[in-house]
Design a protein around this motif. Sequence first.
Motif, PDB file in Angstrom:
ATOM      1  N   ARG A 110     -31.436  -2.488 -44.616  1.00 53.39           N
ATOM      2  CA  ARG A 110     -31.499  -1.171 -45.477  1.00 53.39           C
ATOM      3  C   ARG A 110     -30.195  -0.403 -45.165  1.00 53.39           C
ATOM      4  O   ARG A 110     -29.395   0.120 -46.121  1.00 53.39           O
ATOM      5  CB  ARG A 110     -32.478  -0.290 -45.088  1.00 53.39           C
ATOM      6  CG  ARG A 110     -32.732   0.706 -46.295  1.00 53.39           C
ATOM      7  CD  ARG A 110     -34.187   1.582 -45.535  1.00 53.39           C
ATOM      8  NE  ARG A 110     -33.645   2.698 -44.826  1.00 53.39           N
ATOM      9  CZ  ARG A 110     -34.174   3.828 -44.799  1.00 53.39           C
ATOM     10  NH1 ARG A 110     -35.165   4.215 -45.668  1.00 53.39           N
ATOM     11  NH2 ARG A 110     -33.654   4.908 -43.987  1.00 53.39           N
ATOM     12  N   VAL A 166     -35.965  -4.691 -41.433  1.00 53.89           N
ATOM     13  CA  VAL A 166     -35.866  -4.040 -42.582  1.00 53.89           C
ATOM     14  C   VAL A 166     -34.760  -2.792 -42.408  1.00 53.89           C
ATOM     15  O   VAL A 166     -33.804  -2.575 -42.963  1.00 53.89           O
ATOM     16  CB  VAL A 166     -37.155  -3.059 -42.938  1.00 53.89           C
ATOM     17  CG1 VAL A 166     -36.749  -1.887 -43.916  1.00 53.89           C
ATOM     18  CG2 VAL A 166     -38.024  -4.042 -43.381  1.00 53.89           C
ATOM     19  N   TRP A 188     -40.130   0.319 -45.571  1.00 56.54           N
ATOM     20  CA  TRP A 188     -38.788   0.810 -46.144  1.00 56.54           C
ATOM     21  C   TRP A 188     -38.553   2.339 -46.100  1.00 56.54           C
ATOM     22  O   TRP A 188     -37.414   2.692 -46.182  1.00 56.54           O
ATOM     23  CB  TRP A 188     -38.777   0.010 -47.537  1.00 56.54           C
ATOM     24  CG  TRP A 188     -38.409  -1.399 -47.353  1.00 56.54           C
ATOM     25  CD1 TRP A 188     -39.431  -2.434 -47.118  1.00 56.54           C
ATOM     26  CD2 TRP A 188     -37.088  -1.976 -47.664  1.00 56.54           C
ATOM     27  NE1 TRP A 188     -38.641  -3.643 -47.187  1.00 56.54           N
ATOM     28  CE2 TRP A 188     -37.339  -3.601 -47.357  1.00 56.54           C
ATOM     29  CE3 TRP A 188     -35.831  -1.551 -47.935  1.00 56.54           C
ATOM     30  CZ2 TRP A 188     -36.287  -4.228 -47.410  1.00 56.54           C
ATOM     31  CZ3 TRP A 188     -34.819  -2.378 -47.931  1.00 56.54           C
ATOM     32  CH2 TRP A 188     -35.032  -3.780 -47.730  1.00 56.54           C
ATOM     33  N   GLN A 213     -40.067 -11.434 -46.664  1.00 57.97           N
ATOM     34  CA  GLN A 213     -40.517 -10.402 -45.710  1.00 57.97           C
ATOM     35  C   GLN A 213     -42.033 -10.652 -45.243  1.00 57.97           C
ATOM     36  O   GLN A 213     -42.404 -10.154 -43.988  1.00 57.97           O
ATOM     37  CB  GLN A 213     -40.810  -9.144 -46.684  1.00 57.97           C
ATOM     38  CG  GLN A 213     -39.484  -8.552 -47.049  1.00 57.97           C
ATOM     39  CD  GLN A 213     -39.451  -7.118 -47.503  1.00 57.97           C
ATOM     40  OE1 GLN A 213     -39.584  -6.087 -46.435  1.00 57.97           O
ATOM     41  NE2 GLN A 213     -39.560  -6.617 -48.673  1.00 57.97           N
ATOM     42  N   ASN A 245     -42.923  -5.103 -45.539  1.00 64.24           N
ATOM     43  CA  ASN A 245     -42.769  -4.601 -46.805  1.00 64.24           C
ATOM     44  C   ASN A 245     -43.575  -3.201 -47.243  1.00 64.24           C
ATOM     45  O   ASN A 245     -44.039  -2.733 -48.176  1.00 64.24           O
ATOM     46  CB  ASN A 245     -43.316  -5.498 -47.909  1.00 64.24           C
ATOM     47  CG  ASN A 245     -42.791  -5.118 -49.615  1.00 64.24           C
ATOM     48  OD1 ASN A 245     -41.977  -4.531 -49.486  1.00 64.24           O
ATOM     49  ND2 ASN A 245     -43.357  -5.752 -50.603  1.00 64.24           N
ATOM     50  N   ALA A 277     -40.319  -2.238 -50.638  1.00 63.77           N
ATOM     51  CA  ALA A 277     -38.945  -2.570 -50.828  1.00 63.77           C
ATOM     52  C   ALA A 277     -38.634  -2.144 -52.320  1.00 63.77           C
ATOM     53  O   ALA A 277     -37.513  -1.492 -52.475  1.00 63.77           O
ATOM     54  CB  ALA A 277     -38.645  -3.984 -50.479  1.00 63.77           C
TER      55      ALA A 277
END
Length: 375
Positions: free
Chosen positions: A244, A240, A229, A165, A226, A319
């Motif tokens: 996700r 992300v 999220w 990330q 990071n 995350a």
Amino acid sequence: MKISTQFDAGAVTVIDVENPADIRLQLRPDNASDFAQWFYFRLQGAAYQNCVMHFENAASAAYPAGWEDYQAVASYDRQNWFRVPTRYENGVLTIEHTPLSNSVYYAYFEPYSYEQHLNLLGDAQGSGLCQIDDLGSTVEGRDINLLTIGNQAASDLKVWVTARQHPGETMAEWFVEGLLARLLDPQDPTARALLDQATFYIVPNMNPDGSVRGNLRTNAAGANLNREWQNPTVARSPEVYYVREKMLETGVDLFLDIHGDETIPFVFVAGTEGVPSYNGRIAELETRFKNAFAAASPDFQDEHGYAKDAPGQANMTMATAWVGEQFKCLAYTLEMPFKDNDNLPDDDFGWNGQRSLRLGEAALSAILSVLPQLR
């Protein structure tokens, strides 16, 4: 003499390169943010000269404490990297080295190029055990690839691993390379036992744009992935957003997010103590995982690391916290050092790509130990 950075992940600002005994440099910040610490450059024309390279703005780095007891890495062929004498005094980081050839590279940590990334994907697919899917595109149009390994049966446990990330944390993709090599080895009994029970979903590089640009922490839009999220968007953090969405489709029983830490000279994990749903079951899984990891790799330890979040105080934009809470599962951030592992120091190489790779191999033993208790 000449210093150049026009290659994958190259990054430095040159102030003066006339005098080999006083080469003046600056850290170059990420392209759309103020984070600065990563450097990677090529020096030519200085064979057998004592080169003294000063990073004059090192005190303004994202993690200035990361310079304490730090040694830069160098390579003549970009395959074999070694540590070179480095010191941090009065806000200036100084590398002192006499190269034995006219062309030498210096970097913050052993790089992992985009070409290596693409080769990693190709090797994994070539095993016949791995499926590659494209989840979407990054801000700059690079592919966000997911490796799926396993039977994908509805009853399978779902193990997710994400890495890089933060693009400058190249040890994370070295870790994934080791994990993949073992997982895809049909003669490895641990791999076979894992794939009898679980499907693995692996994103080897969450941040291809930042990796190619030579960023430390952010993507091309300046987003620290990071911290995205909770509410990712396609415009700012598609990396992300798409990962996700896929997690919500597959479910998650175990999550590992692989990182590197600039300051702490140890390998450690950070869990989900601060999320609302944290309970005794997760705590027991954490203990089992850590004990098995320590047995599998003496590089891992649980004495040094981040302070644990107080109950309810987790940063839910991260995350590990978001995944752990969303899926009520065992979730860990795994950190490796940029410096060396003080428990098993190596003066020549410090912590490096190969040690990260071996740690990735060992992680499968820890995963196997917790598999029966994940649900």
